[in-house]
Structure formats: C-alpha cells, structure tokens
Design an enzyme around this catalytic site. Sequence first.
Site, PDB file in Angstrom:
ATOM      1  N   SER A 104       0.826  -1.204   0.000  1.00 52.62           N
ATOM      2  CA  SER A 104       0.000   0.000   0.000  1.00 52.62           C
ATOM      3  C   SER A 104       0.860   1.255   0.000  1.00 52.62           C
ATOM      4  O   SER A 104       1.625   1.487  -0.927  1.00 52.62           O
ATOM      5  CB  SER A 104      -0.957  -0.035   1.194  1.00 52.62           C
ATOM      6  N   ASP A 258      -6.420   1.823  -3.539  1.00 56.04           N
ATOM      7  CA  ASP A 258      -7.727   1.486  -2.970  1.00 56.04           C
ATOM      8  C   ASP A 258      -8.301   2.653  -2.177  1.00 56.04           C
ATOM      9  O   ASP A 258      -9.475   2.643  -1.819  1.00 56.04           O
ATOM     10  CB  ASP A 258      -7.665   0.212  -2.118  1.00 56.04           C
TER      11      ASP A 258
END
Length: 477
Positions: A104, A258
């Site tokens: 991430s 995301d």
Amino acid sequence: MPSRNLSDFVKAYDVRGLVPEQLDVDVAWALGAAFAEVVVRREGGSGCVIGHDMRATSPELSRAFGAGVTSRGVDVTHIGLASTDGLYFASGHLGLAGAMFTASHNPAAYNGIKLCRPGARPVGQDSGLGEVRDLAQELLDGTAKPRHEEEGTVTESDLLADYSGFLRGLVDLSGIRPLKVVVDAGNGMGGHTVPAVLETAAGLPELPLTVVPLYFELDGTFPNHEANPLEPENLRDLQAAVVEHGADLGLAFDGDADRCFVVDERGEPVSPSAITALIATREVAREVAAGTPAQDVAIVHNVITSAQVPEVIASLGARAVRTRVGHSFIKGEMARADAVFGGEHSAHYYFRDFWFADTGMLAAMHVLAALGEQDAPLSALMADYTAYAASGEINSTVDDQAAKAAEVREWALDKDTTVDELDGLTITHGGGEGDPMWWLNLRASNTEPLLRLNVEAADADTMAAIRDDVLSIVRGN
C-alpha cells in the site's frame, strides 16, 4: 539458519514486512501453500487469483506465492499488475479467493499481501489469517506434514478492461459537463487504472474529462513523494497543480489505489467524511429511485467519521450503522446490514455493488458525477457536508493506554456527556443553545504504544479547547 517468526509481520488484516529480511520467496511460497490449504481447499474453492502492484519485488513474490498455491493442487490465475480494488474485482468477477501483493502506502523497502475469500470477502486474524500464518510457519520450520498433490494449473489473464467496464457501468459519467481533473498517482497503481477507467487506455469510449496526470509512471521507489495522501505534505504537489491548471478538482490515490483523496478547485483538501456524506446521499437516492423505502437503506460509517455523516443519513430517512475502525469491521457490518455503502475517515469507501469491498476509483467516479451533474464548483457542493471543525487524528506515545483513557473519562464526568466503548472511548457532549456540541474518540493502537485522538466540535474554538485539554491529560503535561 532458523526461519523467520511470521508473527512479526503477519498483522491483524494483512501481511506487511521488509523485503527480504522478513518477506522473501520462501515465506511467500509457504504462505501460498498455507492459504491454499486453510482457505481455498477447506472451503471447497476451485482456485486462487493473484495480482501485484508496481514494487520491484512484487512479481517474484507473487509467483512464489502462486507456486505454493499450486503445490497444494489449487489452480492459479495471475492477473499481473493491478490495484487492490482490481484484485477485489477479479475475486468477485471470477468467484475465486484472492491474493494481492502490495504494501500500500508503505516505503519502498516493504512489501505485503492482502488476502480475500471468493467475492472479495476478507481474511483477517480472526477469520483465517492466523491459521494461515501458523501453517506457513510450520512449513518454513519443516514441522508440517508433507502433502503430495497433483500440481494445480497456472493461467494468465488481463482483467483491466473488464474492471474498467464494470466500474463505468456503476457510475455513468458520459453525460456530465466537461471537467478538468488533476490526478496524483504517486507513482502507484493509479497510474495504471486511471488511464483505463477515466480515459481510453482500456478501449472504452472517451468521457467528458480532461485528465492532467501527476506521477503516473509506475515506480515502487516512490521518487516524488510517498504514496500516502493521508499525510498533508504528500498532497502539496496536487494542490499546486489544481490551482495552476485551473482544474475543477484533484484526486490523489495511495500506492495500491484502494484509497482516494479529493482536493477542491481552490486546492483545499475535502474531508473524507464529507465525501462519505456526499456518496451516501447519492446511493440513498439511487436506492429510493429503484423502489426501496428510504428506511430500508443502510449506510455504514465508523466511530471517527464526522457527526455530520449520520445526520445527513438520518435527514434522508435512511439508517446509519456505526461500527469500529478497520476494513474487516466495515465489510462485516455492511454484509450484516446489507448496506449499500460504507465510508471511513481514512478515505476507504465500500460498495455493496462492489462485493462490499473498498474501491477508491468508484468513490472518485461518484465525486466526478456529483460535480458534473450540476454547475457549482466543488467547494460549494461540499459546503453542505462540512459544518463542523475536526482535529484530524493525533497520535500520542503512551505506555499505559488504559490508565490515560480512564483519566480522560474522569475529566468528562462533569461535562454533561455520554460515553460508549464500541471502539476505544467515545465521549459526546450534545450541546444546546449557546453550548457548542463536541465529541471525541480515544483509541489504542493494536500494534504500537499509541493513543489516537479525534475531536470534532460545532466550531473551531471549542474543538481546539477540547483537543488541548485531552492532549494535556494523555501526554501528562
């Protein structure tokens, strides 16, 4: 050499570790074999889909994980480069368990794995991840019983166009007014997905959008800034570019795309809570238009979203469902309530139409649609959703977290408050005429000796006073 202790970097929701000191091809293989055993085979699954981000180590690690999966007689579909929500799409679309290789927003030295069941259902510490970790540890230590299975098959599949078309089918942008949008991909996976979804790279029709790209080159060393838009310094380039180009808005994605953050036409960040309220309004309206009574429409939010989120939901006649911080709690509560949408103040946005999973791209499309369906600038559109003053999340290093929380509870006793402990300590003062409303949430970190404070109030002075009082207790000043 003794094997690594997987408990050091298999976290509550995912795997996140230094490469190769913690996570290497041997560990990835063992985790893949364990995932195939514990999740796929045990639940009668037919296969596993695997995607990866742009980090230099991601292709090799994802292949090693896939080899572990196939060693257990489970078939693998590799989709290659993908955002995390692209992997969730693949899991839902194909009906397969999934593994996404990404760290991430973490720095370049890290990598990790996000795991899910078919239909993008989460795998966390209490829903299988602990068991996967333990079996993988046994495989690394050589104490697991050997298995002799016929090797699973490996298939390559590019689903970027399918993902893009699916999202376009959920939010129609073809009829909006022309908009100019600056997008900062932070050298992360937004540079892969934005040209496909919002432009024509996946072969889809052109939209009335002019995209000004910032840092679309996929580069897991993050040469321009960290791909973590939650930190204000990582938004500065986007803010400046929005003003420079006279854009209608700016979008910033984190490393695996995301999460999506929004900047208005003035270059001012828009609170993720305000985005949650905006999207909730759109989703409730869509459900009601389809014939669902408003009172049957549920929206999920966590304990640190703005008080305005449940107020907006209530004003629409819909049902606000409050839950703990964290994607497994949001997803679980959404499934239980059959909620159409869920939002977190961390800029994770979840949709029932997307298998209850989070997708920054779909949230961005809702903002583009809301802005493009009317003539006002984004700052005016969002004014209805930003009535209160918020502190943002403030972390303090604290050894005895429970004792400090008890002190704050004691401090609030004479302040006409209500208290709940759904997730940490939430203290609410309802206020009244000449008595401003405020609330605070104080939560302990699961992984570090930190207390996390969020304060919101009817005005900035009240927020600052409550924030400073509580911080003086927490930090022992």
